[in-house]
Write a protein that holds these residues in place. Sequence first.
Motif, PDB file in Angstrom:
ATOM      1  N   TRP A  11       0.981  -1.336   0.280  1.00 38.83           N
ATOM      2  CA  TRP A  11      -0.039   0.050  -0.318  1.00 38.83           C
ATOM      3  C   TRP A  11       0.887   0.752   0.173  1.00 38.83           C
ATOM      4  O   TRP A  11       0.406   2.393  -1.295  1.00 38.83           O
ATOM      5  N   ALA A  15       0.810   4.093  -2.496  1.00 36.91           N
ATOM      6  CA  ALA A  15       0.149   5.528  -2.073  1.00 36.91           C
ATOM      7  C   ALA A  15       1.407   6.310  -2.158  1.00 36.91           C
ATOM      8  O   ALA A  15       0.990   7.474  -2.991  1.00 36.91           O
ATOM      9  N   GLU A  28      -2.805   8.349  -2.952  1.00 36.45           N
ATOM     10  CA  GLU A  28      -3.876   7.946  -1.778  1.00 36.45           C
ATOM     11  C   GLU A  28      -4.337   9.497  -1.158  1.00 36.45           C
ATOM     12  O   GLU A  28      -5.658   9.540  -1.237  1.00 36.45           O
ATOM     13  N   GLU A  29      -3.865  10.762  -1.163  1.00 34.62           N
ATOM     14  CA  GLU A  29      -4.542  12.134  -1.390  1.00 34.62           C
ATOM     15  C   GLU A  29      -5.716  12.087  -1.920  1.00 34.62           C
ATOM     16  O   GLU A  29      -6.950  13.040  -1.644  1.00 34.62           O
TER      17      GLU A  29
END
Lengths: 162, 248
Positions: A11, A15, A28-29
């Motif tokens: 992840w 990410a 991710e953001e």
Amino acid sequence: MVAVLDHKRAWDAAASVPDPEVPCVNVEELGILRSVDLVDGVAVAKVTPTYSGCPATMAIEMAIEVALREAGFDVRIERVLSPPWTTDWITEAGREKLRAYGIAPPVEASGSVRALFGEVTVACPRCGSEQTEKISEFGSTACKAQYRCLSCAEPFDYFKCI
Amino acid sequence: MALLNAVLELADDHLILGHRISEWCGHAPMLEEDLALPNMALDMIGTARVLYDYAAKLEGQGRSEDDMAMLRVEREYRNCLLVERPNGDFAQTMLRQLYFATFMEPFWKAALASPDEVIRGVAGKAVKEMAYHIRHAAEWVIRLGDGTEESAAKMQAAVVELHRFTGELFESSAAAVSCEADGILPVRAEMRGEWDRVIGMVFGEALLELPDVPYPQAGGRDGIHGEGLGHLLAEMQYLQRAHPGAEW
């Protein structure tokens, strides 16, 4: 335990990939990395496109694949259309980074644009003034509109709300 | 087979109009429009790509989305006539955009309830983008219609030129009717009320008059196209035909 650690490592690797057009935020953001699962030893990353014609979609998928391979995983990328991405999925941290970068983050929940001339108030990312005006609904990328601040006179990008 | 053909109709509409407005790139009357028009072209070509990809899978003959878009001939295109109309002047371009987006927005909204996952997925993205397209085009139609004597005359001339192609938007081909019966695609005729409402509102602000249309034009869904489509395809498909298999 090892599986849990591997999953977190996968992840984190995926990410960390920045958006190629707005490199201050990562996938991710932006909320476009939906999940990374380990299936029979393969890291399966689910990615969602932002706008239909976003030219960055393929670049992002390739970058995630490279990041996961460099972290030692076999990779499969899956593109997910439903439910559609919305700017509501941009995290608080992502919004703050956009603002610091000079891009006003989306200001309203999706759905508001249906009103024919429903203007929203976009605060200037530099001086915070709400005395701003729209120059163009469509900016340098599909995700941005062009605005100008009437207080500090700076033009700026606004991340469109969808 | 019905779904394949109905998906192709939608894909062709989006690709052809996407290509048409991309022709303004580098020629738009102001910098902001030079950004806006290719931006909207990208939305539509992006939608077309997903639909062509789906059509290729439904067909199951090993063709790709590129083959679908770049290697079919004029008579195989199933787009409605409105989207292939030449750009004309800026008034015509913006009106064509308004007519199309005002139809597609309620269409995609209704398609959000489709049991077909791909259709639902495309609709989820497109419905929000079409709302932007309507707003952009409506602002221009109002600015030009309620503008100078010259801009008002050109805007009204665009209405006279293009309105006869709008009826086809609400007609369903045999393939579409079959998909509508299954609930996979919305019933085209049911978009009429919302379309009339928005167009009426914009025309009211723009001081434009709805023309009489004695001879509505249709035939695109059967592959009967105007001369303009051949020229468009010749340009759009040139690279793929001159360099078979070329990829970006």
